[in-house]
Design an enzyme around this catalytic site. Structure first.
Site, PDB file in Angstrom:
ATOM      1  N   ALA A  62     -11.266 -52.764  17.619  1.00 23.96           N
ATOM      2  CA  ALA A  62     -11.483 -54.091  17.087  1.00 23.96           C
ATOM      3  C   ALA A  62     -12.390 -53.997  15.892  1.00 23.96           C
ATOM      4  O   ALA A  62     -13.462 -53.425  15.989  1.00 23.96           O
ATOM      5  CB  ALA A  62     -12.085 -54.994  18.165  1.00 23.96           C
ATOM      6  N   GLY A  63     -12.042 -54.550  14.738  1.00 18.43           N
ATOM      7  CA  GLY A  63     -12.847 -54.502  13.527  1.00 18.43           C
ATOM      8  C   GLY A  63     -12.964 -55.861  12.911  1.00 18.43           C
ATOM      9  O   GLY A  63     -12.399 -56.117  11.866  1.00 18.43           O
ATOM     10  N   LYS A  77      -5.785 -57.828  14.819  1.00 16.94           N
ATOM     11  CA  LYS A  77      -5.393 -56.977  15.936  1.00 16.94           C
ATOM     12  C   LYS A  77      -6.612 -56.617  16.765  1.00 16.94           C
ATOM     13  O   LYS A  77      -7.671 -56.315  16.217  1.00 16.94           O
ATOM     14  CB  LYS A  77      -4.716 -55.701  15.426  1.00 16.94           C
ATOM     15  N   HIS A  79      -7.971 -54.748  20.782  1.00 18.49           N
ATOM     16  CA  HIS A  79      -7.722 -54.145  22.087  1.00 18.49           C
ATOM     17  C   HIS A  79      -8.651 -54.751  23.142  1.00 18.49           C
ATOM     18  O   HIS A  79      -8.720 -54.250  24.268  1.00 18.49           O
ATOM     19  CB  HIS A  79      -7.941 -52.634  22.030  1.00 18.49           C
ATOM     20  N   PHE A 200      10.264 -46.925  15.144  1.00 18.74           N
ATOM     21  CA  PHE A 200       9.282 -45.863  15.365  1.00 18.74           C
ATOM     22  C   PHE A 200       9.418 -44.771  14.295  1.00 18.74           C
ATOM     23  O   PHE A 200       8.421 -44.276  13.774  1.00 18.74           O
ATOM     24  CB  PHE A 200       9.453 -45.257  16.762  1.00 18.74           C
ATOM     25  N   MET A 203       7.891 -45.973  10.980  1.00 18.71           N
ATOM     26  CA  MET A 203       6.442 -46.116  11.077  1.00 18.71           C
ATOM     27  C   MET A 203       5.769 -44.751  11.183  1.00 18.71           C
ATOM     28  O   MET A 203       4.670 -44.544  10.677  1.00 18.71           O
ATOM     29  CB  MET A 203       6.075 -47.002  12.261  1.00 18.71           C
ATOM     30  N   MET A 227       1.267 -41.252  15.752  1.00 15.44           N
ATOM     31  CA  MET A 227       2.567 -41.734  16.236  1.00 15.44           C
ATOM     32  C   MET A 227       3.234 -40.538  16.911  1.00 15.44           C
ATOM     33  O   MET A 227       3.848 -39.703  16.240  1.00 15.44           O
ATOM     34  CB  MET A 227       3.406 -42.256  15.070  1.00 15.44           C
ATOM     35  N   ARG A 228       3.115 -40.415  18.221  1.00  9.08           N
ATOM     36  CA  ARG A 228       3.506 -39.178  18.898  1.00  9.08           C
ATOM     37  C   ARG A 228       4.991 -39.148  19.222  1.00  9.08           C
ATOM     38  O   ARG A 228       5.771 -38.442  18.607  1.00  9.08           O
ATOM     39  CB  ARG A 228       2.662 -38.991  20.163  1.00  9.08           C
TER      40      ARG A 228
END
Length: 266
Positions: A62-63, A77, A79, A200, A203, A227-228
């Site tokens: 969170a920012g 956005k 969490h 995916f 991105m 992005m795994r």
């Protein structure tokens, strides 16, 4: 406050990049949060969004410090679990979209993220990480409390509750759901472009989404890419039969009070 406590998120990241420092966690209302968030909690809790702002929430950054300098409408956005979302979001009747992912895949993805993110607490071995996930000892707290908190408030707070697995199965359908929720009207061509650009694969190759701009001492993508895989059911490649049995039994106990239609648990 000490000088360390007054560090902004950007400064803390830069400091971590040179010192490779894993932030300790501090509990806020029994939820473990990384120290740079906990130290700024009063300003986060007091944040006043514009009614036009859209909140996107998921279980694990969170920012809110930069938001004060941005003009609405803003895409925000977080969490944070539901109980830690600044109350002004609901007072101002902001719209919110929550994206939930089944517990086992979420656990595996979070484990690899904690391995490569050198600012997160040390994840330790996978077997121990499963226990931490089950007991809510990870940054951002309990997955169970997180998914249940937004689910139980979704109707009263007008939250659009989406599932990762649904988005993978039929992304166009889910994009159209979001469009209707936001009272938008988009052409078929624009919807198709959104679906393509948010796939995916795209991105994973997009520097704006894959965090390749973050220095390697902070995000070591040689350990695991940000992005795994993005696959549904990848947990089966990581859980042993015994771990699956223990996890499933605990899952049934922790989720017995809700009926959230998660998939790909078996």
């Amino acid at each position: 406050m000490t000088e360390e406590k007054e560090l902004s998120y950007k400064e803390a990241i830069e400091k971590a990049g040179s010192a490779i420092t894993r932030f300790p966690v501090i509990k806020i209302q029994d939820v473990p949060l990384m120290s740079h968030i906990a130290y700024n909690w009063d300003s986060i809790w007091a944040f006043r969004p514009d009614p036009s702002d859209l909140l996107i929430a998921t279980y694990p950054k969170a920012g809110l410090d930069l938001l004060k300098k941005m003009d609405p409408p803003r895409l925000i956005k977080t969490h944070l679990p539901f109980k830690l979302v600044p109350p002004a979001f609901w007072e101002n009747k902001c719209k919110a979209i929550y994206v939930a992912r089944n517990a086992k895949d979420n656990l595996v993805s979070y484990y690899y993220f904690d391995l490569m993110n050198k600012t997160q607490p040390e994840p330790g071995p996978f077997a121990g990480y499963i226990h931490k996930f089950m007991t809510g000892e990870l940054s951002w707290g309990s997955w169970y409390d997180h998914v249940k908190g937004y689910w139980m408030e979704r109707e009263k707070k007008n939250i659009l509750y989406l599932f990762y697995e649904d988005m993978k199965e039929n992304p166009r359908r889910e994009v159209e759901r979001i469009m209707r929720y936001l009272d938008l009207s988009l052409s078929d061509e624009v919807i198709s472009q959104i679906v393509e650009l948010t796939s995916f694969k795209n991105m994973k190759d997009n520097p704006m989404a894959n965090y390749s701009c973050i220095p390697s001492p902070v995000f070591d993508q040689s350990i695991s890419p940000f992005m795994r895989k993005g696959e549904v059911g990848d947990w089966k490649n990581h859980f042993s039969p015994e771990q699956t049995k223990i996890f499933d039994e605990d899952y049934e106990k922790q989720m017995k009070d809700v009926n959230i239609p998660f998939r790909s648990l078996i």
